[in-house]
Scaffold this motif. Structure first.
Motif, mmCIF file in Angstrom:
data_model
loop_
_atom_site.group_PDB
_atom_site.id
_atom_site.type_symbol
_atom_site.label_atom_id
_atom_site.label_comp_id
_atom_site.label_asym_id
_atom_site.label_seq_id
_atom_site.Cartn_x
_atom_site.Cartn_y
_atom_site.Cartn_z
ATOM 1 N N LEU A 161 2.319 6.140 1.537
ATOM 2 C CA LEU A 161 1.959 6.826 2.885
ATOM 3 C C LEU A 161 2.722 8.368 2.617
ATOM 4 C CD1 LEU A 161 0.963 6.856 5.959
ATOM 5 C CD2 LEU A 161 3.368 6.123 6.388
ATOM 6 N N ALA A 162 2.347 9.266 2.891
ATOM 7 C CA ALA A 162 3.080 10.626 2.358
ATOM 8 C C ALA A 162 2.786 11.646 3.880
ATOM 9 C CB ALA A 162 2.305 11.292 1.293
ATOM 10 N N THR A 163 4.014 12.297 3.796
ATOM 11 C CA THR A 163 4.224 13.555 4.701
ATOM 12 C C THR A 163 4.397 14.849 4.346
ATOM 13 O OG1 THR A 163 6.241 13.014 5.382
ATOM 14 C CG2 THR A 163 4.301 11.908 6.718
ATOM 15 N N ARG A 164 4.024 15.742 4.916
ATOM 16 C CA ARG A 164 4.828 17.293 4.505
ATOM 17 C C ARG A 164 5.232 17.872 5.773
ATOM 18 N NH1 ARG A 164 -0.739 20.693 3.173
ATOM 19 N NH2 ARG A 164 -1.520 20.670 5.323
ATOM 20 N N GLY A 165 6.174 18.776 5.724
ATOM 21 C CA GLY A 165 6.814 19.484 6.595
ATOM 22 C C GLY A 165 7.138 20.831 6.216
ATOM 23 N N LYS A 166 8.068 21.518 6.736
ATOM 24 C CA LYS A 166 8.653 22.718 6.228
ATOM 25 C C LYS A 166 9.456 22.741 5.029
ATOM 26 C CE LYS A 166 10.577 27.138 8.006
ATOM 27 N NZ LYS A 166 11.336 27.946 9.096
ATOM 28 N N ARG A 167 8.717 23.071 3.932
ATOM 29 C CA ARG A 167 9.484 23.099 2.587
ATOM 30 C C ARG A 167 9.934 21.752 2.288
ATOM 31 N NH1 ARG A 167 9.786 28.448 1.397
ATOM 32 N NH2 ARG A 167 11.119 27.906 -0.562
ATOM 33 N N ARG A 168 9.027 20.828 2.649
ATOM 34 C CA ARG A 168 9.670 19.334 2.561
ATOM 35 C C ARG A 168 8.402 18.425 2.209
ATOM 36 N NH1 ARG A 168 11.000 15.024 5.686
ATOM 37 N NH2 ARG A 168 13.326 14.108 5.110
ATOM 38 N N VAL A 169 8.281 17.558 1.580
ATOM 39 C CA VAL A 169 7.360 16.348 1.146
ATOM 40 C C VAL A 169 7.985 15.053 1.108
ATOM 41 C CG1 VAL A 169 5.607 15.436 -0.202
ATOM 42 C CG2 VAL A 169 5.864 17.947 0.046
ATOM 43 N N ALA A 170 7.514 14.054 1.884
ATOM 44 C CA ALA A 170 8.211 12.718 1.741
ATOM 45 C C ALA A 170 7.032 11.732 1.352
ATOM 46 C CB ALA A 170 8.867 12.499 3.272
ATOM 47 N N VAL A 171 7.296 10.787 0.562
ATOM 48 C CA VAL A 171 6.363 9.731 0.170
ATOM 49 C C VAL A 171 7.144 8.337 0.327
ATOM 50 C CG1 VAL A 171 4.829 8.894 -1.705
ATOM 51 C CG2 VAL A 171 5.460 11.421 -1.476
ATOM 52 N N MET A 172 6.379 7.546 0.971
ATOM 53 C CA MET A 172 6.899 6.348 1.116
ATOM 54 C C MET A 172 6.215 5.302 0.015
ATOM 55 S SD MET A 172 6.927 3.368 4.089
ATOM 56 C CE MET A 172 8.434 4.079 5.265
ATOM 57 N N VAL A 173 6.408 4.610 -0.901
ATOM 58 C CA VAL A 173 5.394 3.819 -1.683
ATOM 59 C C VAL A 173 6.121 2.375 -1.757
ATOM 60 C CG1 VAL A 173 6.934 4.658 -3.859
ATOM 61 C CG2 VAL A 173 4.553 3.560 -4.113
ATOM 62 N N TRP A 174 5.040 1.408 -1.885
ATOM 63 C CA TRP A 174 5.570 -0.107 -1.672
ATOM 64 C C TRP A 174 4.861 -0.611 -3.093
ATOM 65 C CZ3 TRP A 174 3.217 2.535 2.176
ATOM 66 C CH2 TRP A 174 1.759 2.167 2.355
ATOM 67 N N ASN A 175 5.363 -1.895 -3.183
ATOM 68 C CA ASN A 175 4.786 -2.614 -4.081
ATOM 69 C C ASN A 175 4.686 -4.180 -3.297
ATOM 70 O OD1 ASN A 175 3.964 -4.441 -6.213
ATOM 71 N ND2 ASN A 175 5.574 -3.902 -7.887
ATOM 72 N N TYR A 176 3.494 -4.382 -2.733
ATOM 73 C CA TYR A 176 3.301 -5.659 -1.735
ATOM 74 C C TYR A 176 2.412 -6.573 -2.386
ATOM 75 C CZ TYR A 176 1.960 -8.507 1.997
ATOM 76 O OH TYR A 176 1.834 -9.436 2.828
ATOM 77 N N HIS A 177 2.805 -8.126 -1.946
ATOM 78 C CA HIS A 177 1.732 -9.163 -2.180
ATOM 79 C C HIS A 177 2.076 -9.953 -1.221
ATOM 80 C CE1 HIS A 177 -0.332 -12.321 -4.071
ATOM 81 N NE2 HIS A 177 -0.953 -11.503 -4.972
ATOM 82 N N ASP A 178 1.046 -10.624 -0.755
ATOM 83 C CA ASP A 178 1.155 -11.717 0.343
ATOM 84 C C ASP A 178 2.123 -12.812 -0.151
ATOM 85 O OD1 ASP A 178 -0.539 -10.607 2.300
ATOM 86 O OD2 ASP A 178 -2.227 -11.491 1.742
ATOM 87 N N ASP A 179 2.309 -13.014 -1.552
ATOM 88 C CA ASP A 179 2.876 -14.479 -1.938
ATOM 89 C C ASP A 179 4.283 -13.658 -2.172
ATOM 90 O OD1 ASP A 179 0.751 -15.978 -1.894
ATOM 91 O OD2 ASP A 179 0.375 -15.655 -3.984
ATOM 92 N N ASP A 180 5.322 -14.817 -1.586
ATOM 93 C CA ASP A 180 6.721 -14.225 -1.617
ATOM 94 C C ASP A 180 7.401 -14.645 -3.068
ATOM 95 O OD1 ASP A 180 9.387 -13.410 -1.061
ATOM 96 O OD2 ASP A 180 9.715 -15.316 0.292
ATOM 97 N N ILE A 181 6.961 -13.894 -4.045
ATOM 98 C CA ILE A 181 7.432 -13.741 -5.345
ATOM 99 C C ILE A 181 7.981 -12.624 -5.757
ATOM 100 C CG2 ILE A 181 6.751 -13.863 -7.670
ATOM 101 C CD1 ILE A 181 4.314 -15.871 -6.951
ATOM 102 N N ILE A 182 9.375 -12.543 -6.352
ATOM 103 C CA ILE A 182 9.863 -11.327 -6.713
ATOM 104 C C ILE A 182 9.797 -11.274 -8.315
ATOM 105 C CG2 ILE A 182 12.000 -9.892 -6.735
ATOM 106 C CD1 ILE A 182 10.965 -10.369 -3.858
ATOM 107 N N ASP A 183 9.580 -10.037 -8.970
ATOM 108 C CA ASP A 183 9.509 -9.792 -10.224
ATOM 109 C C ASP A 183 9.846 -8.408 -10.745
ATOM 110 O OD1 ASP A 183 7.146 -8.320 -10.008
ATOM 111 O OD2 ASP A 183 5.792 -10.213 -10.509
#
Length: 520
Positions: free
Chosen positions: A406-428
């Motif tokens: 999900l990304a946004t922009r503002g005055k001289r600024r960019v923000a990007v939230m990025v995720w690595n999601y899966h329904d199964d509760d496994i961490i790798d």
């Protein structure tokens, strides 16, 4: 990007004024660049203000020996004062029924605990009023009191609602639908008489269905029980949508598909009525499942709540709520995260909360990330993402995880939230991710990178590394507090921009969330 994430709620209103409750509210208020809205049950329930699981009270209404109303505002004032002092706004719930107005007052206070049948909480507070005129007068007096205490301009910025999930277990009556419509009409009329510019809406149903559809038709076209005129005031539409996690092969599997289907069904009902075009819509409770006070001891599927799965689910689901609302053309303004904190409970007991014993959990840092983003959404595309429609159809269940942003922009600024999601509760170890950001009108940018994963922004991992102490020492609590803060990876970096574009690479673990902020 409408700040739909800046909405929170909980069953137990008296946690508001407990020390841990005040601390958490302060943390929530600080993370948001806009006023946060807070929704709580039991604001009209009879009692002395003591808290318990799924219970609270303000004792705002009693009657004297002659049956005349007596109003007591001190406890509810303390609750609203706590919000207003932090520039927060009530999503003020008109409920539940005071004992003196209940049709079946005994038994009144329940003594529910996890593992007990949920319906046991539905006692004397869950009835319509035995006297609608007295109930309407109570509502009128409450709104007038709020205007006198906080000022008209402040109260005009609040939202008022009637009851909670009347289509579920929360209202007991021979004809629940008729009684709720009548309750709404009388309450809305009372609120508007007290403050014509006040905003009131509903129905806060448990989901889409015939009840919600009939309610919308009632307030738009049918006779009003209180006034006799056609229709009733409606300033926003509200409903609830939950997911459905379960344990599969010893692993928790989230139910984001169910969550999204319920969201879309309710958006479709709003879309159905042309009169509601542009009407504000609030998801009054939007969560992975339905019982915040049910810990993982009684419901093992709730084990997702302490770690990074809850964080990545929250990031991925809120981002897609924008997409689902856009597709239906509805004006989504809020999505209430129904989780707060629970007093006098073991550390990390698996309740759906934002903090445990005064220490914030990883999921709160997702909201800190949202608070650091901008006001204008930017289009995102990629080759590792599921879209909202595919998640609604089958969840995130395949061999491939959902890596999206999900990304946004503002005055001289960019923000990007990025995720690595899966329904199964496994961490790798996750996957390598490249963010290519184009259209930057500068030759260089400064980058800050924040991360939620097993090692960062994670008090739960820190607690487990201590040996999961049942009573952490003051020094350990301080360590947990430090681990609970939103962590920045390394120091700010300077990046070159070529032809308006820059590329940022990272290794993103499964169930992790990153926030990248560029300034120039």
């Amino acid at each position: 990007m409408t700040p739909i994430w800046a909405w929170f709620g909980y069953d137990e209103p008296n946690y508001t004024t407990a020390p841990n409750g005040k601390k958490l509210l302060s943390d929530i208020a600080v993370l948001s660049p806009v006023p946060v809205y807070v929704r709580a049950h039991n604001l009209m329930t009879s009692g002395d203000g003591s808290y318990a699981l799924k219970w609270g009270s303000t004792g705002m209404y009693t009657e004297d020996k002659d049956g005349k109303p007596v109003y007591h505002w001190s406890i509810v004032d303390q609750i609203f004062d706590t919000y207003v002092e932090r520039n927060m706004k009530p999503l003020a719930q008109i409920g539940f029924m005071p004992e003196a107005l209940s049709q079946h007052p005994q038994p009144y206070q329940h003594h529910w605990k996890p593992g007990v049948r949920y319906q046991e909480i539905m006692t004397g507070w869950a009835t319509p009023p035995k006297d609608y005129d007295k109930w309407a007068e109570l509502i009128y007096q409450w709104v007038r009191h709020c205007v006198a205490r906080y000022g008209q301009q402040e109260v005009e910025s609040w939202y008022w609602e009637v009851w909670n999930e009347p289509d579920g277990h929360y209202l007991i009556a021979p004809d629940v639908k008729r009684e709720y419509f009548k309750m709404y009409d009388y309450a809305a009329d009372a609120v508007k008489r007290a403050l014509p510019s006040a905003r009131i809406g509903g129905p806060h149903t448990a989901g889409a269905g015939r009840f919600m559809d009939d309610f919308l038709r009632h307030v738009l076209t049918e006779p009003n029980y209180a006034t006799g005129r056609t229709g009733a005031p409606l300033d926003f539409v509200a409903f609830h949508a939950k997911g459905a996690p379960k344990v599969v092969g010893g692993v928790v599997r989230m139910g984001m598909d169910v969550h999204f289907q319920r969201l879309d069904d309710s958006f479709a009902l709003v879309e159905k009525y042309p009169q509601l075009k542009g009407m504000p819509v609030i998801i009054g409770e939007s969560d992975p499942e339905g019982c915040a006070a049910c810990g993982m001891a009684t419901k093992p599927e709730n084990a997702y709540r302490n770690g990074t799965l809850y964080a990545s689910y929250t990031a991925a689901s809120i981002a897609r709520e924008y997409d689902l609302a856009d597709k239906r053309g509805v004006n989504l303004i809020g999505a209430v995260n129904w989780s707060f904190e629970f007093e006098d409970q073991p550390w990390y007991a698996g309740f759906r909360d934002l903090a445990t014993n005064g220490v914030n959990k990883p999921v709160l840092n997702v909201f800190r990330m949202f608070g650091l983003m901008g006001e204008e959404r930017v289009a995102v595309s990629g080759d590792l993402a599921y879209d909202a429609a595919s998640i609604k159809a089958g969840g995130v269940r395949g061999a491939r995880t959902d890596i999206n942003a999900l990304a946004t922009r503002g005055k001289r600024r960019v923000a990007v939230m990025v995720w690595n999601y899966h329904d199964d509760d496994i961490i790798d170890a996750g996957a390598p991710v490249a963010l290519q950001i184009a259209g930057i009108p500068a030759r260089a940018v400064s980058m800050r990178h924040y991360r939620i994963d097993s090692d960062n922004s994670n008090s739960y991992t820190a607690w487990k590394r201590m040996g999961s102490p049942a009573s952490p020492s003051p020094a350990q609590v301080l360590q947990l507090q430090q681990a609970s803060e939103l962590a920045q990876l390394g120091t700010p970096k300077k990046l070159k921009v070529r032809n308006g574009s820059t590329i940022i690479t990272m290794q993103l673990p499964r169930q992790a969330v990153s926030l990248v902020i560029l300034t120039y």
